[in-house]
Design an enzyme around this catalytic site. Structure first.
Site, PDB file in Angstrom:
ATOM      1  N   TYR A 162     -13.803   2.009 -15.494  1.00  0.00           N
ATOM      2  CA  TYR A 162     -13.121   3.471 -16.057  1.00  0.00           C
ATOM      3  C   TYR A 162     -12.765   3.266 -17.279  1.00  0.00           C
ATOM      4  O   TYR A 162     -12.636   1.801 -17.520  1.00  0.00           O
ATOM      5  CB  TYR A 162     -11.761   3.036 -15.341  1.00  0.00           C
ATOM      6  CG  TYR A 162     -11.906   4.286 -13.443  1.00  0.00           C
ATOM      7  CD1 TYR A 162     -12.688   3.823 -13.053  1.00  0.00           C
ATOM      8  CD2 TYR A 162     -10.072   4.133 -13.527  1.00  0.00           C
ATOM      9  CE1 TYR A 162     -12.670   5.080 -11.502  1.00  0.00           C
ATOM     10  CE2 TYR A 162     -10.355   5.158 -12.345  1.00  0.00           C
ATOM     11  CZ  TYR A 162     -11.357   5.291 -11.736  1.00  0.00           C
ATOM     12  OH  TYR A 162     -10.888   5.800 -10.142  1.00  0.00           O
ATOM     13  N   ASP A 205      -5.254  -2.078  -6.402  1.00  0.00           N
ATOM     14  CA  ASP A 205      -5.748  -2.630  -5.150  1.00  0.00           C
ATOM     15  C   ASP A 205      -7.674  -2.623  -4.895  1.00  0.00           C
ATOM     16  O   ASP A 205      -7.891  -3.586  -4.722  1.00  0.00           O
ATOM     17  CB  ASP A 205      -5.163  -1.447  -4.125  1.00  0.00           C
ATOM     18  CG  ASP A 205      -5.663  -0.465  -3.973  1.00  0.00           C
ATOM     19  OD1 ASP A 205      -5.213   0.032  -5.002  1.00  0.00           O
ATOM     20  OD2 ASP A 205      -5.015   0.661  -3.061  1.00  0.00           O
ATOM     21  N   GLY A 225       1.068  -1.102   0.194  1.00  0.00           N
ATOM     22  CA  GLY A 225      -0.067   0.498  -0.015  1.00  0.00           C
ATOM     23  C   GLY A 225       0.832   1.077   0.687  1.00  0.00           C
ATOM     24  O   GLY A 225       1.962   1.164  -0.465  1.00  0.00           O
ATOM     25  N   ASN A 226       0.289   2.396   0.322  1.00  0.00           N
ATOM     26  CA  ASN A 226       0.875   3.519   0.724  1.00  0.00           C
ATOM     27  C   ASN A 226       2.091   3.917   1.691  1.00  0.00           C
ATOM     28  O   ASN A 226       3.005   4.365   1.819  1.00  0.00           O
ATOM     29  CB  ASN A 226       0.477   4.738   0.453  1.00  0.00           C
ATOM     30  CG  ASN A 226      -0.567   5.009  -0.991  1.00  0.00           C
ATOM     31  OD1 ASN A 226       0.030   4.806  -2.237  1.00  0.00           O
ATOM     32  ND2 ASN A 226      -2.052   5.164  -0.536  1.00  0.00           N
TER      33      ASN A 226
END
Length: 254
Positions: A95, A104, A8-9
């Site tokens: 999208y 994710d 993750g971040n």
């Protein structure tokens, strides 16, 4: 055995998978000094995986470092890094540029449709708070992104004079000091975002919540929740299509 990794971040989470069973999830903050040395020590006790699958929304150098570590421990190991796509099975990405959807979020959609097929809202409460809506047929309806609790606090601390940053959120309530007021304010912002989105947008039959702050935020949401800390890892397993998936650890209900 397959090794499933979610970068993750701020945190790196991993678990091993054997015959559809996912082990307890381990995690570390990869921004800390010696993080990869600690990871190598942890992985030295693992048997050689058949495959390694990695979901990464962090910086590209994290994948480079992770590949180097994996090949040092298990030379020539097969490493799979799924990407967001227009469709996977019956799951359709909303999208128009599908690769722009964070992997994710994409993997969470795959896991949700595989394990909990219904009109759903998927909430990830991590560094950012993301909400994605998917219908029972697998059509992704789109989503929302907001700063997570700690990012909200950091924004206040960095842009307002004389405010201290409290890393840990206290209980929700009216506060008689600034630190607790920030805690409650940011927590209310997260709760309000989720409640408003679910009321305003696509009707849902279930809400699935994951991420580091899932339990904290989830306890204040006025709805039944599926809390699944392994959702992205489950999506990795779906995406590599290794085998039928049975019961997987790491799921509970509120």
């Amino acid at each position: 055995m397959n090794l499933l990794i979610d970068i993750g971040n701020s945190r790196l989470k991993w678990a091993s998978e054997q015959a559809g069973q996912i082990s307890s999830i381990q995690a570390l903050d990869y921004r800390q000094p010696q993080a990869y040395q600690s990871l190598e020590q942890s992985w030295q006790t693992l048997p050689r995986p058949s495959k390694i699958a990695i979901a990464c929304v962090g910086a590209a150098q994290q994948i480079i470092a992770l590949k180097a570590l994996a090949n040092r421990l298990w030379p020539a190991i097969e490493i799979i890094i799924p990407k967001s796509s227009a469709a996977f099975g019956s799951v359709i990405n909303a999208y128009p540029n599908p690769e722009k959807l964070g992997v994710d979020r994409w993997l969470a959609l795959l896991a949700a449709h595989h394990h909990y097929p219904a009109n759903s809202c998927i909430i990830d409460c991590g560094t950012a708070i993301t909400l994605d809506f998917i219908d029972s047929h697998g059509q992704h309806r789109g989503g929302l992104i907001s700063p997570g609790l700690l990012l909200m606090k950091k924004a206040l601390a960095q842009n307002t004079a004389a405010l201290d940053l409290n890393q840990k959120t206290q209980a929700l309530g009216l506060a008689d000091n600034t630190i607790n007021a920030i805690d409650s304010g940011t927590l209310c912002a997260a709760i309000g975002l989720i409640e408003t989105a679910i009321k305003r947008f696509q009707p849902v039959e279930q809400v699935i919540i994951t991420g580091g702050n899932a339990e904290l935020i989830g306890q204040y949401l006025p709805m039944s929740l599926i809390v699944d800390e392994a959702l992205v890892l489950k999506g990795l397993l779906v995406s590599i299509n290794t085998m039928p998936i049975g019961k997987i650890n790491g799921t509970n209900h509120l």
